[in-house]
Design an enzyme around this catalytic site. Structure first.
Site, mmCIF file in Angstrom:
data_model
loop_
_atom_site.group_PDB
_atom_site.id
_atom_site.type_symbol
_atom_site.label_atom_id
_atom_site.label_comp_id
_atom_site.label_asym_id
_atom_site.label_seq_id
_atom_site.Cartn_x
_atom_site.Cartn_y
_atom_site.Cartn_z
ATOM 1 N N HIS A 151 49.367 28.530 31.810
ATOM 2 C CA HIS A 151 48.868 29.699 32.541
ATOM 3 C C HIS A 151 47.529 29.374 33.213
ATOM 4 C CE1 HIS A 151 48.414 34.384 32.422
ATOM 5 N NE2 HIS A 151 47.911 33.874 33.539
ATOM 6 N N HIS A 187 45.358 29.490 37.120
ATOM 7 C CA HIS A 187 45.271 29.894 38.525
ATOM 8 C C HIS A 187 44.375 28.887 39.242
ATOM 9 C CE1 HIS A 187 46.831 34.062 37.700
ATOM 10 N NE2 HIS A 187 46.323 33.797 36.508
ATOM 11 N N ARG A 238 43.979 28.691 42.463
ATOM 12 C CA ARG A 238 43.334 29.401 43.585
ATOM 13 C C ARG A 238 43.626 28.827 44.964
ATOM 14 N NH1 ARG A 238 42.480 33.962 40.838
ATOM 15 N NH2 ARG A 238 40.593 34.010 39.575
ATOM 16 N N GLU A 275 57.634 34.737 37.827
ATOM 17 C CA GLU A 275 56.759 35.719 37.178
ATOM 18 C C GLU A 275 57.147 37.122 37.615
ATOM 19 O OE1 GLU A 275 54.469 34.903 34.787
ATOM 20 O OE2 GLU A 275 55.462 32.960 34.981
ATOM 21 N N ASP A 291 44.931 31.084 30.815
ATOM 22 C CA ASP A 291 44.708 32.033 31.912
ATOM 23 C C ASP A 291 43.433 31.653 32.675
ATOM 24 O OD1 ASP A 291 45.070 34.048 33.687
ATOM 25 O OD2 ASP A 291 44.632 35.685 32.307
ATOM 26 N N HIS A 296 36.204 32.460 39.129
ATOM 27 C CA HIS A 296 35.512 33.042 40.280
ATOM 28 C C HIS A 296 34.158 32.355 40.355
ATOM 29 C CE1 HIS A 296 38.439 36.332 40.585
ATOM 30 N NE2 HIS A 296 38.390 36.367 39.268
HETATM 31 ZN ZN LIG Z 1 46.675 34.968 34.799
#
Ligand SMILES: [Zn+2]
Length: 450
Positions: free
Chosen positions: A60, A62, A64, A147, A304, A308
């Site tokens: 999991h 990201h 980006r 997903e 996860d 940012h």
């Molecule tokens: Zn996530």
């Protein structure tokens, strides 16, 4: 003649530990040999007293890219992964644009090619209106999962009704692909909380919504026959629901290190840096989650990783709910899990099971990843338990440039990482000194419908 021989260590798999010398040939594990067995290799290295683990598989993440590369990109995100002992990561579809078609998936695969420090598989977001033909075209490219979202996403992707979730899973069942379901219940969410503070945000995503989402996912899996992986869970009610229902279908469940380590009280210290969905819960929830981990009822721990920039996290927002959600984690998966080994909550084989073997098997990579056994990819972590790791912001390779775990000191230090038998990281690595990108795109781009 082997390519590489690692001598003097203890090999850790999900099934247990074994004193063995590990031989590599052609990028794969060639043999586990008796210690000091007669054998020759082009490179022979003594790693006495160290532990050899299969490279972790973070299910999991990201990264980006495309569209949000000021937060992270394929290069920076996979440097962080390599430095943390994650040799395979599975990238989520919520970039800009979302990965939801054969065209966007093929673009992403092309963009990633030649820029990865570790292997990367891709997950696709299921649009509610997706047709069979579209799904067939995406499937041909070899994504590791689809997903399915049941709350908190743009309307095109929202499967708010149980009938919509069941139809989606029936279609995925036909194509024999894994469905990742983020558990939620749109009818129970306060999408625009009246209050502006942390408490209002926490209350807006109640444990009941997670538990209801878990129940809905398991029941829809049972009804459709689809294989379902339930994404990050962190509430006592959700876990209790999981315990009682998990035998009803082919389902697995995931949590994250941050949910095992933090509670809502920690927002006072960490503020926006800890803001994510689901929100952190109470100490009662955290203890229930940890007990479930100890018992072996958590299938997968993933991070996860959702970075940012510092500026985005530090900016002023009208409410806490509007702070960008997510935090980095891929570089600290091993270290944070070693904390639980040090505490005696789990042992090293359990760490390997939850962070390598299970995610590899669940996402269709079980033949090449997730174990140190002959024929598997030689993705190897050399771990020295005689040394300690101090987690710090300065050591992070992610563009987020911070970690919520800064200040933790854990027993065990990652000495080096091999990807298919080639060094991918050593503990002296700086961003500029990583080896040339040798990570592969997992999938079928070369034969696909691009
Ligand atoms: Zn996530």
């Amino acid at each position: 003649m082997f390519d590489l021989l690692l001598r003097g260590a203890t090999v850790v798999n999900a099934t247990g530990v074994l004193r063995a010398d590990l031989a590599v040939g052609g990028g794969r594990v060639a043999a586990l040999l008796e210690p000091q067995a007669d054998a020759a290799a082009r490179v022979e290295r003594r790693v006495d007293g160290c532990f050899l683990l299969p490279g972790l598989v973070d299910a999991h993440v990201h990264l980006r890219e495309p569209g949000l590369t000021h937060k992270e990109d394929f290069a920076s995100g996979t440097r962080a992964a390599a430095a943390g002992g994650v040799t395979t990561l599975l990238d989520m579809p919520t970039d800009d644009p979302w990965t939801d078609s054969a065209a966007t998936l093929a673009d992403k695969m092309r963009l990633a090619t030649g820029r990865l420090q570790v292997d990367v598989g891709f997950q696709v977001a299921l649009r509610r209106a997706l047709q069979h033909a579209d799904l067939a075209a995406i499937r041909a490219l070899g994504p590791v999962s689809f997903e399915v979202f049941t709350a908190d996403v743009p309307d095109d992707y929202l499967h708010a009704q149980q009938s919509e979730l069941v139809s989606a899973l029936r279609m995925l069942r036909e194509f024999d692909v894994l469905a990742g379901v983020s558990p939620g219940d749109q009818s129970l969410l306060d999408v625009a909380p009246a209050g502006h503070d942390v408490a209002a945000f926490v209350a807006s995503r109640p444990p009941l919504a997670e538990a209801s989402g878990i129940a809905r996912a398991v029941l829809a899996a049972a009804e459709s026959g689809a294989r379902v992986h339930v994404r990050q869970t962190n509430s006592a009610l959700g876990i209790a629901t999981w315990r009682r229902m998990r035998d009803l279908a082919d389902v697995s469940i995931e949590t994250t290190p941050q949910c095992l380590l933090f509670t809502a009280d920690d927002y006072a210290q960490h503020g926006a840096n800890l803001k994510a969905s689901p929100p952190m819960r109470t100490e009662h929830d955290r203890v229930a989650l940890l007990a479930t981990l100890r018992e072996g009822l958590i299938d997968i721990v993933a991070t996860d990783h959702a970075p940012h920039t510092k500026e985005e996290k530090a900016a002023r927002y009208a409410s806490f709910a509007q702070v960008p959600g997510g935090m980095p984690g891929v570089q600290t998966l091993l270290a944070t899990m070693l904390h639980f080994v040090e505490q005696g909550a789990i042992d090293l084989p359990a760490l390997v099971r939850m962070c390598a073997t299970n995610p590899a098997q669940r996402f269709g990579l079980g033949r090449s990843k997730g174990a140190l056994a002959p024929g598997r990819d030689a993705d190897i972590l050399v771990l020295d338990l005689a040394q300690y790791t101090s987690i710090s912001d300065a050591a992070q390779h992610s563009r987020a440039a911070y970690t919520p775990f800064a200040g933790m000191r854990v027993r065990g230090k990652l000495d080096s990482v091999y990807l298919r038998g080639a060094l991918a990281y050593t503990d002296q690595q700086t961003a500029a000194s990583f080896p040339p990108p040798a990570g592969k795109v997992i999938g079928e781009l070369a034969h696909g419908h691009a």
